[in-house]
Design a protein around this motif. Structure first.
Motif, PDB file in Angstrom:
ATOM      1  N   HIS A 146      -4.405   4.279  -5.169  1.00 48.61           N
ATOM      2  CA  HIS A 146      -5.603   3.441  -5.171  1.00 48.61           C
ATOM      3  C   HIS A 146      -6.750   4.100  -5.948  1.00 48.61           C
ATOM      4  O   HIS A 146      -7.865   3.592  -5.938  1.00 48.61           O
ATOM      5  CB  HIS A 146      -6.052   3.163  -3.735  1.00 48.61           C
ATOM      6  CG  HIS A 146      -4.942   2.692  -2.847  1.00 48.61           C
ATOM      7  ND1 HIS A 146      -4.436   1.412  -2.905  1.00 48.61           N
ATOM      8  CD2 HIS A 146      -4.201   3.352  -1.914  1.00 48.61           C
ATOM      9  CE1 HIS A 146      -3.455   1.305  -2.023  1.00 48.61           C
ATOM     10  NE2 HIS A 146      -3.289   2.453  -1.414  1.00 48.61           N
ATOM     11  N   THR A 173      -2.768   8.029  -1.252  1.00 48.90           N
ATOM     12  CA  THR A 173      -4.137   7.671  -1.631  1.00 48.90           C
ATOM     13  C   THR A 173      -4.283   7.592  -3.152  1.00 48.90           C
ATOM     14  O   THR A 173      -5.130   6.854  -3.656  1.00 48.90           O
ATOM     15  CB  THR A 173      -5.151   8.700  -1.080  1.00 48.90           C
ATOM     16  OG1 THR A 173      -4.856   9.994  -1.614  1.00 48.90           O
ATOM     17  CG2 THR A 173      -5.096   8.750   0.440  1.00 48.90           C
ATOM     18  N   GLY A 185       0.778  -1.223   0.000  1.00 48.47           N
ATOM     19  CA  GLY A 185       0.000   0.000   0.000  1.00 48.47           C
ATOM     20  C   GLY A 185       0.809   1.272   0.000  1.00 48.47           C
ATOM     21  O   GLY A 185       0.248   2.367   0.073  1.00 48.47           O
TER      22      GLY A 185
END
Length: 386
Positions: free
Chosen positions: A97, A94, A64
């Motif tokens: 994603h 962010t 991530g």
């Protein structure tokens, strides 16, 4: 055009300028294969294309966060002062994603804004664009601080650039994976060579040395014979190790070209072995496509390796000639013991011939081998040009 059809609207000067700028950016990033360099070119091209003060590009890892992060518009000193890479927080993370662009008048007002280190530049207007390969996010490019802020036109230009960046980055990833597989194959081959040749020599050397030690007192003459055999085996083992080490050396094809690289390797082998190893080329060899150059070099290495290991030659000659179709003809000739190719094939011993033929076929080349007991060996490879 059919009768009565309406011609498409002409592009205005601003649109043409934008297309030319995108074209220049695409050309700048498409001429490279290393992933890091492609990332750097994409980032610099995006910043230049939109006239932003700062640009960055992040590539996701499996957790991530960012596996790689490239910046443009920040000096090395500033980057070192900023500190570690951004990880799993903030607007940038962010974006890894998000499948849609993000345009903000002031990034500091975004809900996900988590601040930045003291040495970080002050950013305000912001434009982020994902780099997509189908449903996979390959990365995200970020721009900040454009005089007057980012517009719809800027967003369209960056979207176009990101689409081309996706192709360039996917191509670079495939190239690096291919190179990793090639290196793995070379390591496996070298490990096989070490096991088949050097380890067997060392095993024989140890047994012979033990035999000599037991004979020193009761049969000194026989012990001396065994010690001579120890010396011979040690010399052969040294030759085998030397050959393997030489093959580990980088080919340097990109820097020096095929002719210079092959000439250099022949010189090294000539110094390393008792046989005379010579190289000759006619000056007519043009620059070949990278795959062809790599195949010629590897097949030459394999042929030289076979001759010096198995044929006990006094002389090995390597010649390289240009051909009419802008290709090249490689010939490796030795005056060694030779062999019967059919007998070798029936016995299941390949002497690297299978891998050489496979390499030749992969680049559209043709390989021939001529040999007979007591008559030496000639290996010829012809590859097409561009």
């Amino acid at each position: 055009m059919t009768s009565g059809s309406t011609p498409p609207p002409a592009l205005d000067a601003a649109a043409l300028d934008g297309l030319e700028a995108v074209s220049a950016a695409v050309l700048a990033m498409s001429g490279h294969l290393e992933v890091r360099e492609v990332l750097r070119r994409i980032t610099a091209s995006a910043r230049s294309l939109l006239g932003a003060e700062y640009a960055a590009l992040g590539v996701p890892d499996d957790h991530g966060g960012f596996a790689q992060f490239v910046v443009d518009g920040v000096t090395d000193e500033q980057w070192r002062a900023i500190g570690p890479l951004p990880r799993q927080h903030g607007v940038l993370a962010t974006m890894l994603h998000e499948y849609t662009p993000t345009r903000l008048a002031d990034v500091r007002q975004a809900p996900a804004f988590g601040g930045w280190p003291e040495a970080h530049p002050e950013l305000k207007d912001f434009l982020g664009m994902p780099i997509l390969d189908g449903e996979e996010i390959l990365g995200a490019v970020f721009l900040a601080n454009k005089p007057g802020g980012f517009t719809d036109h800027d967003e369209r230009l960056l979207r176009m650039l990101a689409a081309h960046a996706s192709l360039a980055l996917a191509n670079a990833n495939l190239y690096e994976r291919s190179r990793e597989l090639t290196l793995a194959g070379e390591r496996a081959r070298i490990a096989h060579d070490l096991h088949d040749a050097v380890s067997q020599k060392l095993f024989s050397l140890r047994l012979t040395a033990k035999a000599a030690a037991t004979l020193v007192d009761r049969d000194p003459a026989r012990a001396r014979q065994e010690l001579h055999e120890v010396a011979r085996l040690a010399a052969e083992a040294a030759d085998e190790l030397r050959a393997v080490v030489i093959e580990l050396r980088p080919a340097a094809l990109d820097e020096d070209g095929l002719v210079a690289t092959l000439a250099s390797q022949v010189q090294v082998l000539d110094r390393a072995h008792t046989a005379t190893v010579v190289f000759d080329e006619d000056g007519g060899v043009r620059t070949l496509p990278p795959a062809q150059e790599a195949a010629v070099l590897r097949i030459a290495q394999e042929a030289l390796h076979n001759a010096l290991r198995h044929a006990r030659p006094r002389r090995v000659e390597v010649t390289l000639r240009g051909t009419r179709n802008r290709g090249a003809l490689l010939r490796v000739t030795d005056d060694g013991c030779g062999f019967d190719p059919e007998s070798v094939r029936r016995a299941g011993r390949h002497l690297g011939l299978v891998s050489m033929r496979d390499r030749a076929q992969t680049v559209g080349g043709h390989l021939t081998l001529t040999s007979a007991p007591g008559r030496g060996t000639v290996i010829e490879l012809e590859v097409p040009g561009a």
